[in-house]
Scaffold this motif. Structure first.
Motif, mmCIF file in Angstrom:
data_model
loop_
_atom_site.group_PDB
_atom_site.id
_atom_site.type_symbol
_atom_site.label_atom_id
_atom_site.label_comp_id
_atom_site.label_asym_id
_atom_site.label_seq_id
_atom_site.Cartn_x
_atom_site.Cartn_y
_atom_site.Cartn_z
ATOM 1 N N TYR A 14 -9.709 33.262 4.424
ATOM 2 C CA TYR A 14 -10.129 33.970 5.630
ATOM 3 C C TYR A 14 -11.623 33.816 5.860
ATOM 4 N N THR A 31 -9.993 37.346 -0.941
ATOM 5 C CA THR A 31 -9.534 38.614 -1.509
ATOM 6 C C THR A 31 -9.428 39.689 -0.428
ATOM 7 N N ILE A 32 -8.332 39.605 0.306
ATOM 8 C CA ILE A 32 -8.041 40.547 1.392
ATOM 9 C C ILE A 32 -6.571 40.894 1.336
ATOM 10 N N PHE A 33 -6.227 42.176 1.422
ATOM 11 C CA PHE A 33 -4.814 42.526 1.610
ATOM 12 C C PHE A 33 -4.646 43.842 2.333
ATOM 13 N N GLN A 34 -3.444 44.015 2.890
ATOM 14 C CA GLN A 34 -3.073 45.265 3.545
ATOM 15 C C GLN A 34 -2.823 46.325 2.482
ATOM 16 N N VAL A 35 -3.371 47.541 2.664
ATOM 17 C CA VAL A 35 -3.159 48.584 1.652
ATOM 18 C C VAL A 35 -2.185 49.666 2.101
ATOM 19 N N VAL A 43 -8.033 46.006 2.742
ATOM 20 C CA VAL A 43 -9.191 46.043 1.846
ATOM 21 C C VAL A 43 -9.695 44.607 1.676
ATOM 22 N N ALA A 44 -11.011 44.480 1.538
ATOM 23 C CA ALA A 44 -11.642 43.174 1.304
ATOM 24 C C ALA A 44 -12.679 43.337 0.204
ATOM 25 N N SER A 45 -12.747 42.365 -0.715
ATOM 26 C CA SER A 45 -13.744 42.374 -1.779
ATOM 27 C C SER A 45 -14.858 41.388 -1.422
ATOM 28 N N VAL A 64 -11.602 39.860 10.515
ATOM 29 C CA VAL A 64 -11.006 38.863 9.628
ATOM 30 C C VAL A 64 -10.382 37.784 10.510
ATOM 31 N N HIS A 126 -19.242 43.200 -6.778
ATOM 32 C CA HIS A 126 -18.642 43.217 -5.452
ATOM 33 C C HIS A 126 -18.453 44.648 -4.948
ATOM 34 N N LEU A 128 -15.632 46.861 -2.641
ATOM 35 C CA LEU A 128 -14.352 46.886 -1.927
ATOM 36 C C LEU A 128 -14.560 47.658 -0.629
ATOM 37 N N ALA A 163 -15.045 36.393 -5.634
ATOM 38 C CA ALA A 163 -14.420 37.379 -6.516
ATOM 39 C C ALA A 163 -13.561 36.707 -7.570
#
Lengths: 234, 234
Positions: A14, A31-35, A43-45, A64, A126, A128, A163
């Motif tokens: 991304y 490092t991105i996902f739906q929480v 969330v993104a790191s 994003v 990092h 979050l 990350a």
């Protein structure tokens, strides 16, 4: 502990973008996902040393852009291996701004998310950023670029500030091999990309079998845009 | 807002396991990524209603088993569509315990991570567990199961309590179609799996073209293990 186990985790690829007033910056992130789905949060790191991190902290918003599998290495190089402190990354791509005022890449992008930060968690090197998705849309049909595809098919490298960087990634570019002149591989000292004559650079019309010395002087690193002088023998 | 954009995010597929004393439980999760490399930390998003969530909160430790692309739907069904409050999920699989005392699945698993929780972030319906990886190893060579592969190739569904569940997922199983008897599709009321005669159930030796009525009475839902009585016409 065998940290190679971490390489079996799957990711997409991304561009996370933010702003400082009217100035934009963006960076590659995997490092991105739906929480949660209600409310819709992701969330993104992001590495604290990156300019995009400073912009997100300041503005509290980011976008994003979900890269397509056909995204060229030059786009990934611009956003993944160069710093917005040195160049204006958005001068070379088409984009539009969303409701948060942050830019979304319009090239090789399948979808975008417009995000407002709701939580910030310090995890060491990092941060979050947890955020609520305030807008989202699909921009094109196609397969997303995955981190595995980037590494395996595109031959991409992991920046040291990612990350998911592991110390073995640094070791990879230090390996020495005895190659004949025609097979001699060259490493980019900026980003670690290795030019291999056996592969060439098909994206730029350089056929397999082309020795490094025969590349035109205008040829640049397909990942980060560095010139030929930045390359050393592997 | 077009929430289909969220479907372009890429994930792997994992079993997250924890313990309460000597009792084990585990669940399917896709929302896991590495957040820092030094120290080595990951984050996982887990639904508060799940038994595994209660076990992680209590013990402060968990493991991640990275599923291979060849993991059968029965394994995913057991850990993804059943509750540890009803069955002992570990009675039907081979596993071993790691340093944290949590179990790692030894079937169709490429790698494991042993994790000690360092931070807990409440994000509403889910908790983000940030943890330090205290041990990790590769258990087998192969391609990891990705979330895209699970949906596209395996025909898998998204449980309502997953971090990435969207309301459209519910709508999918409500679609009505006029099928002839031989083509009639049946939906599992437990997990939403649809038996399609055009596909059959090759994993269980049921060839394409087999009507639902001709399935043996011992046949069970390949995702969650529900019996034929749990199925209704689509």
């Amino acid at each position: 502990m065998n940290t190679s186990a971490l390489r079996t985790l799957s990711y997409g690829l991304y561009i996370v973008s933010s702003r400082s007033g009217e100035k934009f910056n963006g960076q590659i992130a995997n490092t991105i996902f739906q929480v949660t789905s209600d409310p819709l949060r992701i969330v993104a790191s992001i590495n604290k040393e990156n300019l995009t991190h400073a912009y997100i902290e300041e503005s509290g918003v980011f976008t994003v852009s979900v890269l397509a599998a056909d995204a060229p290495m030059t786009l990934i190089g611009t956003f993944g291996f160069k710093s917005g402190r040195d160049i204006d990354k958005f001068s070379s791509v088409s984009y539009r701004t969303e409701g948060t005022g942050c830019p979304v890449i319009l090239e090789h992008t399948l979808a975008f998310l417009d995000v407002t930060v709701t939580d910030t968690i310090d995890v060491g090197t990092h941060t979050l950023f947890v955020g609520e998705v305030t807008d989202a849309d699909v921009l094109a049909e196609g397969d997303p670029m995955t981190y595995a595809y980037y590494h395996q098919v595109k031959g991409g490298k992991t920046p040291a500030k990612a990350a998911t960087f592991l110390q073995e990634d640094a070791g990879r570019t230090e390996r020495k091999e005895k190659d004949t002149a025609a097979q001699q591989r060259y490493v980019c000292n900026v980003c670690g990309y290795i030019y291999d004559p056996a592969t060439g650079d098909p994206d730029e019309g350089v056929p397999a079998g082309t020795p490094f010395e025969e590349l035109p002087e205008t040829w640049v690193c397909p990942v980060c845009g560095a010139s030929k002088e930045e390359f050393d023998k592997v």
